[in-house]
Design an enzyme around this catalytic site. Structure first.
Site, PDB file in Angstrom:
ATOM      1  N   ASN A  85      43.697 -47.336   2.064  1.00 16.34           N
ATOM      2  CA  ASN A  85      42.566 -47.780   2.880  1.00 16.34           C
ATOM      3  C   ASN A  85      41.354 -48.195   2.039  1.00 16.34           C
ATOM      4  OD1 ASN A  85      41.705 -45.257   2.137  1.00 16.34           O
ATOM      5  ND2 ASN A  85      41.734 -44.369   4.191  1.00 16.34           N
ATOM      6  N   GLU A  97      29.936 -34.079  -3.324  1.00 13.83           N
ATOM      7  CA  GLU A  97      30.710 -35.115  -4.020  1.00 13.83           C
ATOM      8  C   GLU A  97      29.894 -35.774  -5.132  1.00 13.83           C
ATOM      9  OE1 GLU A  97      33.624 -36.258  -0.249  1.00 13.83           O
ATOM     10  OE2 GLU A  97      32.157 -37.722  -0.914  1.00 13.83           O
ATOM     11  N   LYS A 143      38.888 -47.383  -4.189  1.00 19.34           N
ATOM     12  CA  LYS A 143      40.151 -46.782  -4.619  1.00 19.34           C
ATOM     13  C   LYS A 143      40.970 -47.789  -5.452  1.00 19.34           C
ATOM     14  CE  LYS A 143      40.255 -43.617  -0.630  1.00 19.34           C
ATOM     15  NZ  LYS A 143      41.010 -43.149   0.561  1.00 19.34           N
ATOM     16  N   HIS A 152      36.707 -44.753  -0.247  1.00 22.30           N
ATOM     17  CA  HIS A 152      36.321 -43.429   0.233  1.00 22.30           C
ATOM     18  C   HIS A 152      34.810 -43.418   0.416  1.00 22.30           C
ATOM     19  CE1 HIS A 152      35.532 -39.112   0.448  1.00 22.30           C
ATOM     20  NE2 HIS A 152      34.534 -39.361  -0.376  1.00 22.30           N
ATOM     21  N   TYR A 180      38.812 -33.569  -3.020  1.00 21.54           N
ATOM     22  CA  TYR A 180      39.171 -33.390  -1.603  1.00 21.54           C
ATOM     23  C   TYR A 180      38.993 -31.956  -1.128  1.00 21.54           C
ATOM     24  CZ  TYR A 180      40.538 -38.200  -0.988  1.00 21.54           C
ATOM     25  OH  TYR A 180      40.483 -39.569  -0.877  1.00 21.54           O
TER      26      TYR A 180
HETATM   27  P1  GDP Z   1      38.277 -40.452   5.465  1.00 21.69           P
HETATM   28  O1  GDP Z   1      37.044 -39.616   5.261  1.00 21.69           O
HETATM   29  O2  GDP Z   1      38.108 -41.516   6.527  1.00 21.69           O
HETATM   30  O3  GDP Z   1      38.848 -41.031   4.198  1.00 21.69           O
HETATM   31  O4  GDP Z   1      39.398 -39.482   6.041  1.00 21.69           O
HETATM   32  P2  GDP Z   1      39.665 -37.926   5.800  1.00 21.69           P
HETATM   33  O5  GDP Z   1      38.609 -37.326   4.923  1.00 21.69           O
HETATM   34  O6  GDP Z   1      39.915 -37.315   7.133  1.00 21.69           O
HETATM   35  O7  GDP Z   1      41.033 -37.945   5.006  1.00 21.69           O
HETATM   36  C1  GDP Z   1      41.076 -38.198   3.631  1.00 21.69           C
HETATM   37  C2  GDP Z   1      42.357 -38.920   3.324  1.00 21.69           C
HETATM   38  O8  GDP Z   1      43.469 -38.096   3.748  1.00 21.69           O
HETATM   39  C3  GDP Z   1      42.547 -40.250   4.036  1.00 21.69           C
HETATM   40  O9  GDP Z   1      41.956 -41.336   3.351  1.00 21.69           O
HETATM   41  C4  GDP Z   1      44.066 -40.341   4.129  1.00 21.69           C
HETATM   42  O10 GDP Z   1      44.591 -40.831   2.910  1.00 21.69           O
HETATM   43  C5  GDP Z   1      44.506 -38.882   4.280  1.00 21.69           C
HETATM   44  N1  GDP Z   1      44.728 -38.556   5.680  1.00 21.69           N
HETATM   45  C6  GDP Z   1      43.822 -38.064   6.553  1.00 21.69           C
HETATM   46  N2  GDP Z   1      44.365 -37.883   7.765  1.00 21.69           N
HETATM   47  C7  GDP Z   1      45.651 -38.257   7.664  1.00 21.69           C
HETATM   48  C8  GDP Z   1      46.753 -38.307   8.602  1.00 21.69           C
HETATM   49  O11 GDP Z   1      46.662 -37.973   9.786  1.00 21.69           O
HETATM   50  N3  GDP Z   1      47.949 -38.742   8.109  1.00 21.69           N
HETATM   51  C9  GDP Z   1      48.103 -39.135   6.801  1.00 21.69           C
HETATM   52  N4  GDP Z   1      49.308 -39.572   6.406  1.00 21.69           N
HETATM   53  N5  GDP Z   1      47.101 -39.106   5.915  1.00 21.69           N
HETATM   54  C10 GDP Z   1      45.892 -38.686   6.328  1.00 21.69           C
HETATM   55 MG    MG Z   2      36.747 -37.788   4.239  1.00 17.42          MG
END
Ligand code: GDP
Ligand code: MG
Length: 203
Positions: free
Chosen positions: A158, A172, A16, A161, A56
């Site tokens: 973070n 993807e 990122k 991805h 997403y």
């Molecule tokens: P990843 O696969 O570990 O990146 O997580 P996810 O696919 O569940 O979520 C995608 C992105 O959405 C994450 O990198 C976060 O930026 C955001 N996100 C997901 N869950 C949360 C949450 O509970 N709170 C907030 N603020 N952002 C979230």
């Molecule tokens: Mg994810």
């Protein structure tokens, strides 16, 4: 799954904009190389916000699951919810992600090898850097939290991805790369990683 396909599982990884700005590209790619995964495609691009929305929402359930996950996180921490509609919360998260991911260059890559999806997720750690394990990329190289990013009205930083499942990876990869950008080749180390009796002959 055929035995050969099993060893050729693919996953999509994106470094990122904060990963690029923190000069962590080499460090991050090194982790995947060290474990034995093979880079089969890589590019640098500045994605448009609409492209990030597509990324997403490839999973039609993403809004629902992300909204619900968010609500659970708030409740677990005893924090006040901005609202209790998972779709509205997911829209806020998505808008923040669109700003974050299109803020500057990113590096997208495809990694190939046995258990590529799960191995990469193990190496990067869980979503929120505050609680990701020590030893993982998100645990070792960044200190952000949902609490801080929500307070500042932005996406959690973070660094990286990675696809969450084989199905997600297939979708993807199809969005980020055309088939001709993916290189089919063999790495010398594959002989040691996958050869059955270590005699250098691939069965
Ligand atoms: P990843 O696969 O570990 O990146 O997580 P996810 O696919 O569940 O979520 C995608 C992105 O959405 C994450 O990198 C976060 O930026 C955001 N996100 C997901 N869950 C949360 C949450 O509970 N709170 C907030 N603020 N952002 C979230
Ligand atoms: Mg994810």
């Amino acid at each position: 799954m055929e035995p050969k396909e099993f060893k050729q599982e693919r996953t999509l990884v994106i470094i990122k904009p904060d990963g690029i700005q923190r000069s962590l590209v080499g460090e991050i790619i090194k982790r995947f190389e060290n474990v034995g995964l093979k880079l089969v495609a890589i590019k640098m691009t500045i994605p448009a916000p609409d492209f990030i929305e597509k990324h997403y929402t490839l999973d039609p359930e993403w809004r629902k699951t992300t909204g619900e996950k968010n609500i659970k996180n708030y409740k677990d921490k005893g924090l006040a919810l901005p609202c209790d509609d998972p779709y509205k919360i997911a829209e806020i998260v998505l808008n923040n992600l669109k700003k974050y991911m299109s803020a500057g260059p990113v590096i997208a890559m495809i990694l190939e090898g046995a258990h590529a999806v799960k191995i990469v997720r193990k190496i990067i750690g869980s979503t929120e850097p505050l609680t990701s394990d020590v030893g993982t990329i998100r645990g070792d190289y960044v200190l952000d939290s949902y609490e801080m990013s929500d307070t500042d009205g932005r996406a959690v930083r973070n660094l990286i991805h990675a696809s969450g499942s084989i199905e997600e990876a297939e979708k993807e990869i199809g969005l980020w790369f055309s088939p001709k950008e993916i290189i089919n080749y063999q790495l010398v180390q594959e002989r040691i990683l996958y050869d059955i009796n270590l005699d250098g002959i691939l069965e």
